[in-house]
Design a protein around this motif. Structure first.
Motif, short mmCIF file in Angstrom:
data_model
loop_
_atom_site.label_atom_id
_atom_site.label_comp_id
_atom_site.label_asym_id
_atom_site.label_seq_id
_atom_site.Cartn_x
_atom_site.Cartn_y
_atom_site.Cartn_z
N TYR A 182 73.73 -50.31 18.28
CA TYR A 182 73.70 -50.12 19.73
C TYR A 182 73.56 -48.64 20.06
CZ TYR A 182 75.64 -49.19 24.36
OH TYR A 182 75.83 -48.71 25.62
N GLY A 184 73.41 -46.22 23.87
CA GLY A 184 73.43 -46.26 25.33
C GLY A 184 73.83 -44.92 25.92
N HIS A 224 70.45 -48.94 27.91
CA HIS A 224 71.02 -49.56 26.72
C HIS A 224 69.93 -50.06 25.76
CE1 HIS A 224 74.99 -49.52 28.63
NE2 HIS A 224 74.39 -49.98 29.71
N VAL A 252 77.03 -55.88 26.22
CA VAL A 252 76.03 -54.96 26.74
C VAL A 252 75.28 -55.64 27.88
CG1 VAL A 252 74.01 -53.54 26.17
CG2 VAL A 252 75.75 -54.00 24.42
#
Length: 268
Positions: A182, A184, A224, A252
């Motif tokens: 991930y 972001g 994101h 998310v």
């Protein structure tokens, strides 16, 4: 005699123009005075030094940001030395590296690492000029090779970095791209990365750079990115937006704009 301009010639009292005035370089050395001396010599060769770094982590970030023509890299640096650093960058950037060191025993390793050249400290201007010429020739050869083997209008292949420079609690790290699930940004634009073990890091790379370099990452929101195979589930709401869940239980948001490609990812 032709009117020559640029670098001073002691024999005729005029100057000689260098063909390398447009080249851009990054100097990497943990010693300030070594960087300053080399920067001065490069300016004499009409090479623009766009950045300096005293460690490998900062150097990798600067190379990615600046995309220089030349990288002058010291071998003996603390924590991550020059040879470890060159193994962490992609092949294209390896073809820009010229090692600089006070130890001749590293020469064979330098060429095994696919570096352009190897300069001994203190750097001699004539030897420096030869290294710059060699780098220009290699770059020209690579451009010809790519032109011969790349179909017309073909998009450039995605570049995947060997390591991703990041930081946590004042300590700098180089992450394996395969560990990232991930990325972001927060409200002030700081970019964060989460890894498979649930640890969160800060990086100076932009989301756009991560998206371009990590083909497995999927944009699900303007702020994101998630790794495609790390999405465990997703749900939608009445506004055609949604939320997806990662193995670390991180949730998310999915914006309406990117909902279609999230659904497509599940159908593949």
């Amino acid at each position: 005699m032709p009117n020559l301009r640029g670098r001073q010639d002691p024999y005729i009292g005029q100057s000689v123009e260098s063909p390398y005035h447009r080249q851009r370089a990054i100097v990497v050395d943990d010693e300030y005075y070594a960087r300053s001396e080399l920067t001065y010599l490069l300016k004499q060769q009409h090479v623009e030094v766009v950045a300096e770094a005293d460690n490998a982590v900062d150097a990798i970030r600067l190379i990615e940001q600046e995309q220089p023509d030349l990288v002058f890299l010291d071998v003996d640096m603390p924590a991550i030395d020059g040879f470890k650093m060159i193994s962490m960058i992609d092949e294209l950037n390896c073809n820009r590296v010229i090692f600089v060191t006070a130890h001749p025993q590293h020469a064979i390793r330098a060429f095994d690492a696919n570096a352009v050249d190897y300069l001994m400290k203190p750097v001699v201007p004539e030897r420096l000029q030869c290294a710059i010429e060699k780098a220009a020739q290699r770059r020209s050869n690579l451009n010809v090779l790519r032109a011969d083997t790349t179909p017309p209008n073909a998009p450039p292949p995605p570049r995947s970095p060997e390591r991703i420079p990041c930081e946590f609690a004042g300590t700098h790290y180089l992450l394996n791209p395969s560990d990232v699930i991930y990325a972001g940004t927060d409200t002030i634009g700081t970019v964060y990365i989460e890894t498979t073990d649930g640890q969160t890091y800060h990086t100076d790379l932009t989301l756009r750079a991560l998206e371009d370099q990590l083909p497995d990452m999927l944009r699900c929101h303007r702020q994101h990115l998630v790794r495609r195979d790390a999405i465990q589930s997703y749900r939608t709401d009445a506004n055609y937006c949604g939320t997806l869940t990662l193995p670390t239980t991180t949730e998310v948001p999915i914006s309406r704009r990117y909902m279609k490609q999230v659904k497509t990812c599940f159908q593949q």
